[in-house]
Scaffold this active site. Structure first.
Site, short mmCIF file in Angstrom:
data_model
loop_
_atom_site.label_atom_id
_atom_site.label_comp_id
_atom_site.label_asym_id
_atom_site.label_seq_id
_atom_site.Cartn_x
_atom_site.Cartn_y
_atom_site.Cartn_z
N MET A 155 35.05 9.75 37.16
CA MET A 155 34.63 11.15 37.07
C MET A 155 35.63 12.03 37.82
O MET A 155 35.27 12.77 38.74
CB MET A 155 33.21 11.27 37.63
CG MET A 155 32.48 12.53 37.27
SD MET A 155 32.15 12.72 35.54
CE MET A 155 30.60 13.63 35.64
N GLY A 156 36.89 11.95 37.42
CA GLY A 156 37.90 12.86 37.96
C GLY A 156 37.89 14.14 37.13
O GLY A 156 36.87 14.48 36.52
N ILE A 158 39.39 14.92 34.29
CA ILE A 158 39.18 14.74 32.84
C ILE A 158 37.74 14.29 32.57
O ILE A 158 37.07 14.82 31.67
CB ILE A 158 40.22 13.76 32.24
CG1 ILE A 158 41.63 14.35 32.39
CG2 ILE A 158 39.91 13.47 30.77
CD1 ILE A 158 42.77 13.43 31.99
N ARG A 233 43.59 4.17 29.92
CA ARG A 233 44.76 3.33 29.66
C ARG A 233 44.27 2.06 28.99
O ARG A 233 43.20 1.53 29.35
CB ARG A 233 45.47 2.96 30.97
CG ARG A 233 46.30 4.09 31.58
CD ARG A 233 47.52 4.46 30.74
NE ARG A 233 48.37 5.45 31.37
CZ ARG A 233 48.31 6.77 31.15
NH1 ARG A 233 47.39 7.25 30.32
NH2 ARG A 233 49.14 7.58 31.74
N GLU A 262 50.86 -0.79 23.81
CA GLU A 262 51.21 0.44 23.08
C GLU A 262 52.68 0.41 22.75
O GLU A 262 53.47 0.10 23.65
CB GLU A 262 50.90 1.67 23.93
CG GLU A 262 49.43 1.98 23.95
CD GLU A 262 49.08 3.28 24.65
OE1 GLU A 262 49.97 4.13 24.81
OE2 GLU A 262 47.93 3.44 25.04
N HIS A 281 47.50 7.42 21.20
CA HIS A 281 47.66 8.04 22.53
C HIS A 281 48.01 9.53 22.39
O HIS A 281 49.09 9.97 22.83
CB HIS A 281 48.72 7.30 23.36
CG HIS A 281 48.55 7.49 24.84
ND1 HIS A 281 48.89 6.55 25.78
CD2 HIS A 281 48.08 8.55 25.56
CE1 HIS A 281 48.66 7.00 26.99
NE2 HIS A 281 48.16 8.22 26.89
#
Ligand code: DGY
Length: 320
Positions: A155-156, A158, A233, A262, A281
């Site tokens: 819960m930063g 973003i 990620r 990726e 991404h």
């Protein structure tokens, strides 16, 4: 005095890096290389600065080959491609680009969450390929949003921006975070969040403690009707376990902006699953966000070259 040599790992639009003009000697890597191209690597012994994208590995070995390096400026908020510990030991500041991609990434998270919840990829394909017979009362049924619980892991900024958007849809919110934050959302331990959420969305950074955070055990804890969203990620989720989970119905579906590896090769079996939506991404891929990311990366780079504190420094303890 000669201008400092800067390695830019990938070409960027000139307007985005206009601040570097006349101030540095810029060597740009070739298109098509995920990390440093061999042509770019040849300049490491002289490099004073690196402006890297998130696919470029800046590790210990590379630092040894760049003895004059004064700054690493990553055009991303995440810095998992950079060995920050090694940079810190050598007192090399590592720049990153927080804040300017928060809205774009939260918007994309909601877009893929809604897409998976309402089965847009499957239903669009069925319509296009002739499987739209008539209006079907039971066809392409998806998840209800109002009253459903979204569990946010990380819960930063973003995560909080996703919560703000989800709240507008009448979704109940829960989160798992090392620290409790000021929020109406329920702060739950990971296990409880996984067991009780209808949607689980990942927004934590990739570090040793979050690598493989969602594996077989965690996927089996989730509701069979749950949707997993990964906009953090790829390696935060164990890909093999996710494949089993989607094939065997441990969870209903997944929406992935990030994958491991990726790019995810076109032959990867996850692409064949109707209940797995994968985009390449693109969380921060808006005109405004990407341009600001590049501009901030230039500001960090120039500050580092001038021996000044970076405006957005990931390892600011080096200034203590
Ligand atoms: C970042 O900046 O770390 C994002 O993943 C880019 O989309």
């Amino acid at each position: 005095m000669s201008k400092p040599l800067v390695l830019l790992t990938h070409p960027l639009p000139e307007a985005w890096i206009a601040a570097l003009e006349d101030k540095v000697r810029l060597v740009v890597g070739e298109e098509g290389f995920a990390s440093f191209s061999p042509q770019l690597e040849a300049y490491l012994p002289e490099a004073a600065g690196i402006l890297s994208l998130l696919t470029a590995k800046v590790d210990k070995e590379l630092l040894v080959r760049a003895p004059h390096l004064r700054v690493v400026s990553n055009m991303a908020v995440g810095v998992d491609n950079v060995d920050v510990v090694a940079c810190t030991k050598q007192r090399i500041p590592v720049g990153h680009t927080p804040d300017v991609l928060t809205d774009a990434t939260a918007d994309l998270t909601m877009a893929i969450l809604l897409s998976a919840a309402r089965r847009l990829p499957e239903s669009a394909r069925d319509a296009k390929e002739g499987r739209w017979g008539t209006w079907s009362p039971t066809g392409w049924l998806g998840a209800d949003l109002r009253g459903a619980q979204l569990g946010i892991i990380g819960m930063g900024k973003i995560g909080q921006a996703v919560a703000e958007r989800a709240h507008g849809f009448g979704i109940r919110l829960a989160y798992t975070n090392p620290a409790k934050i000021e929020s109406d959302a329920a702060h739950l331990p990971l296990e409880e969040l996984l067991k009780t959420s209808d949607f689980v969305s990942l927004h934590c950074p990739l570090k040793e403690s979050t690598r493989g955070l969602i594996g077989e055990k965690e996927l089996k804890m989730m509701k069979k009707t749950a949707i997993l969203v990964n906009a953090a990620r790829g390696p935060v989720v164990d890909s093999d376990a996710l494949l089993c989970a989607l094939k065997e119905g441990w969870i209903a579906s997944a929406a992935l902006d990030v994958t491991d590896p990726e790019p995810l090769p076109a032959s990867n079996p996850l692409y064949d699953l109707p209940n797995c939506l994968i985009v390449p991404h693109i969380g921060s891929a808006t005109h405004g966000a990407r341009r600001r990311m590049a501009e901030i990366a230039c500001e960090n780079l120039l500050a580092g070259l001038a021996g000044e504190k970076l405006p957005h420094c990931f390892n600011s303890e080096i200034y203590a």
